[in-house]
Design an enzyme around this catalytic site. Structure first.
Site, PDB file in Angstrom:
ATOM      1  CD  GLN A 156      -1.968  42.870  29.715  1.00  0.00           C
ATOM      2  OE1 GLN A 156      -2.182  42.626  28.640  1.00  0.00           O
ATOM      3  NE2 GLN A 156      -0.637  43.352  29.871  1.00  0.00           N
TER       4      GLN A 156
ATOM      5  CE  LYS B  99      -1.459  42.814  24.758  1.00  0.00           C
ATOM      6  NZ  LYS B  99      -1.076  42.443  25.907  1.00  0.00           N
TER       7      LYS B  99
ATOM      8  CG  ASP C  38       2.417  36.994  26.125  1.00  0.00           C
ATOM      9  OD1 ASP C  38       2.482  38.126  25.385  1.00  0.00           O
ATOM     10  OD2 ASP C  38       1.860  37.432  27.026  1.00  0.00           O
TER      11      ASP C  38
END
Ligand code: NDP
Length: 304
Positions: free
Chosen positions: A96, A52, A119
């Site tokens: 994460q 990422k 997200d």
């Protein structure tokens, strides 16, 4: 001959389309900024975070990588999220998952400013998804939708079956398909006669987390099959069985000692589907592109 839905190619198209938008923002105001918080040292999470951050840098975006020790407390993670919420140069915050077990993941999720929740997991954004109101969509199902669109696969009025009902893949996937006017069935571990439900699908999405569980008996001839699963196979016999002894795949196994297989049996999928996503190279590459897209959209909204 089935069409292979090439996630890598679509990923590249999506990334290329973001470049002028990032350049315009950078020239007018500043580069979009994404912060990734990694707590502990789970090897899979390390790999995801590294890729990422790498994509972010390649695109000329600002990237903040915040690493916290495995022993971090909920209060410490919340304090970090709070600082990122207040940082005017950050448009997207990604914590994460999974977090170490002493951390209250729900509290962390709720603490993220919904306008920076790239997200799309914050309850405000889940509500926006259900209401079909603009906002960040969860990256993996959004990637699947982008892929279906690029390949011109019609959804309106078609029967779609999603196997899996997780908050990050199955449920949002079903919602997005429904918003495109597919007639959607959601299956899960208590579904009676899964094969019969799946055979009704013109579009079949598998997000289960079980190696090659979807077999020929689940796939109607000519269905479009989307395999979200990522499972590592370390037994050579099993790899032989699942790939039908495919020389390229077995060479990969012999080099690395494992191969990645989805939730759909690869041979059955290739034989029965009219179009399908391979694993690897199907859905996987699109997740990061959608994360970048959500971050750029957030920056565009924030910077007017
Ligand atoms: P979860 O474990 O959270 O959810 C799995 C779902 O599958 C559950 O809803 C479960 O049902 C259902 N299920 C489990 N066993 C069966 C069964 N025997 N029959 C029918 N349904 C079953 O997984 P995720 O949604 O997080 O991930 C699914 C897969 O997608 C995994 O392989 C994961 O690695 C992969 N993935 C890939 C991504 C990518 O970028 N390509 C991103 C995210 C995930 P129930 O609710 O009843 O327990």
């Amino acid at each position: 001959m089935a069409t292979i839905l090439d996630g890598k190619a679509v990923n590249q198209q999506l990334i290329d389309e973001l470049k002028p938008r990032i350049a315009a923002l950078t020239e007018a105001k500043r580069a979009p900024g994404l912060a990734v918080v990694l707590v502990g040292n789970d090897p899979a999470s390390e790999i995801y975070v590294t890729s990422k951050v790498k994509t972010c840098i390649e695109l000329g975006m600002r990237s903040e990588e915040i690493r916290m020790p495995d022993s971090a407390t909920t209060a410490e993670v919340l304090s970090q999220v709070d600082a990122l919420n207040r940082d005017a140069g950050i448009d997207g915050i990604l914590v994460q998952m999974p977090l170490p077990k002493q951390i209250d993941s729900r509290a962390v999720l709720l603490a993220i400013d919904p306008s920076k929740d790239v997200d799309g997991f914050h309850p405000v954004n889940v509500g926006n998804l259900v209401g079909n109101v603009p906002g960040p969509r969860p990256c993996t199902p959004a990637g699947v939708m982008a892929l279906l669109k690029r390949y011109g696969i019609a959804l309106k009025g078609r029967r779609a079956v999603v196997v899996g009902r997780s908050d990050i893949v199955g449920k949002p996937m079903a919602m997005l398909l429904m918003h495109e006017h597919a007639t959607v069935t959601i299956c899960h571990s208590r579904t009676v006669d899964l094969a019969a439900e799946c055979r009704r699908a013109e579009i079949l999405v598998a997000a289960i987390g079980r190696t090659a569980m979807i077999e020929a008996e689940h796939i109607s001839e000519g269905a479009v099959v989307i395999d979200v699963g990522i499972n590592r196979v370390t037994s050579r016999d099993e790899a032989m069985r699942l790939t039908g002894g495919n020389p390229a795949r077995m060479a990969g196994f012999d080099k690395r000692g494992s191969i990645v297989v989805g939730d759909v049996h690869p041979v059955a999928m290739a034989e029965r589907a009219s179009a399908y996503t391979p694993v690897p190279g199907g859905v996987g590459p699109l997740t990061i592109a959608m994360l970048m897209s959500n971050t750029v959209e957030s920056a565009e909204r924030r910077l007017g």
